[in-house]
Design a protein around this motif. Structure first.
Motif, PDB file in Angstrom:
ATOM      1  N   UNK A  39       0.862  -1.175   0.000  1.00 40.33           N
ATOM      2  CA  UNK A  39       0.000   0.000   0.000  1.00 40.33           C
ATOM      3  C   UNK A  39       0.900   1.228   0.000  1.00 40.33           C
ATOM      4  N   UNK A  40       0.513   2.231  -0.768  1.00 37.03           N
ATOM      5  CA  UNK A  40       1.334   3.435  -0.895  1.00 37.03           C
ATOM      6  C   UNK A  40       0.691   4.622  -0.190  1.00 37.03           C
ATOM      7  N   UNK A  41       1.532   5.512   0.301  1.00 38.51           N
ATOM      8  CA  UNK A  41       1.078   6.698   1.025  1.00 38.51           C
ATOM      9  C   UNK A  41       1.836   7.913   0.505  1.00 38.51           C
ATOM     10  N   UNK A  42       1.086   8.952   0.182  1.00 44.01           N
ATOM     11  CA  UNK A  42       1.686  10.163  -0.380  1.00 44.01           C
ATOM     12  C   UNK A  42       1.696  11.285   0.648  1.00 44.01           C
ATOM     13  N   UNK A  43       2.841  11.912   0.796  1.00 45.61           N
ATOM     14  CA  UNK A  43       2.988  13.081   1.666  1.00 45.61           C
ATOM     15  C   UNK A  43       3.522  14.212   0.813  1.00 45.61           C
ATOM     16  N   UNK A  44       3.133  15.424   1.141  1.00 43.13           N
ATOM     17  CA  UNK A  44       3.727  16.539   0.414  1.00 43.13           C
ATOM     18  C   UNK A  44       3.906  17.740   1.303  1.00 43.13           C
ATOM     19  N   UNK A  45       4.782  18.590   0.868  1.00 43.32           N
ATOM     20  CA  UNK A  45       5.151  19.784   1.607  1.00 43.32           C
ATOM     21  C   UNK A  45       5.156  20.921   0.594  1.00 43.32           C
ATOM     22  N   UNK A  46       4.299  21.918   0.800  1.00 44.27           N
ATOM     23  CA  UNK A  46       4.197  23.012  -0.181  1.00 44.27           C
ATOM     24  C   UNK A  46       5.470  23.829  -0.240  1.00 44.27           C
ATOM     25  N   UNK A  47       6.098  24.002   0.903  1.00 45.77           N
ATOM     26  CA  UNK A  47       7.365  24.733   0.946  1.00 45.77           C
ATOM     27  C   UNK A  47       8.120  24.277   2.182  1.00 45.77           C
ATOM     28  N   UNK A  48       9.352  24.712   2.278  1.00 46.25           N
ATOM     29  CA  UNK A  48      10.178  24.246   3.387  1.00 46.25           C
ATOM     30  C   UNK A  48       9.619  24.621   4.752  1.00 46.25           C
ATOM     31  N   UNK A  49       8.862  25.702   4.793  1.00 46.32           N
ATOM     32  CA  UNK A  49       8.355  26.173   6.088  1.00 46.32           C
ATOM     33  C   UNK A  49       7.071  25.481   6.513  1.00 46.32           C
ATOM     34  N   UNK A  74      -5.427  23.938  -3.462  1.00 48.16           N
ATOM     35  CA  UNK A  74      -3.976  24.012  -3.601  1.00 48.16           C
ATOM     36  C   UNK A  74      -3.586  25.448  -3.879  1.00 48.16           C
ATOM     37  N   UNK A  75      -2.599  25.935  -3.152  1.00 50.30           N
ATOM     38  CA  UNK A  75      -2.061  27.252  -3.488  1.00 50.30           C
ATOM     39  C   UNK A  75      -0.678  27.029  -4.068  1.00 50.30           C
ATOM     40  N   UNK A  76      -0.420  27.691  -5.156  1.00 52.67           N
ATOM     41  CA  UNK A  76       0.845  27.478  -5.846  1.00 52.67           C
ATOM     42  C   UNK A  76       1.826  28.558  -5.437  1.00 52.67           C
ATOM     43  N   UNK A  77       2.898  28.127  -4.807  1.00 54.53           N
ATOM     44  CA  UNK A  77       3.939  29.074  -4.427  1.00 54.53           C
ATOM     45  C   UNK A  77       5.039  29.043  -5.471  1.00 54.53           C
TER      46      UNK A  77
END
Length: 106
Positions: A39-49, A74-77
């Motif tokens: 099973x796969x799990x996705x994590x994401x981080x919009x920016x380093x902070x 989603x906000x695009x930085x």
């Protein structure tokens, strides 16, 4: 670097598409040699902070395996976003996959 996990177990063909500015759809395929119960799990981080967050709405295949994710609001930085997909299986360790993506280029 040494990666824990079976060769061929990491996901493949990871890609993300942004619709209507606020919706993002990311998809992937199971690793060629990943065990059937992976099973796969996705994590994401919009920016380093920002905090790393797990996908809230997975897209599943007929075997109930997570094969994608839909993100709302989603906000695009201008910073690259960081994506990490890891997997788990009873039988073996699964390689993780990660990538930095310029969302504003998608």
């Amino acid at each position: 670097p040494v990666f824990a996990g079976m060769n061929g177990s990491a996901i493949e063909n990871f890609s993300c598409v942004i619709y209507n500015i606020f919706l993002m759809n990311c998809t992937w395929q199971a690793g060629r040699d990943a065990p059937a119960d992976t099973q796969y799990f996705l994590y994401w981080q919009k920016s380093r902070d920002e905090e790393e967050i797990e996908c809230e709405l997975y897209i599943k295949d007929e075997n109930c395996r997570n094969m994608g994710c839909i993100f709302h609001n989603v906000t695009i930085g201008i910073e690259k976003a960081y994506f990490l997909v890891n997997g788990s299986s009873r039988d073996s360790l699964i390689h993780f996959y990660d990538e930095y993506i310029d969302l504003y280029k998608i």
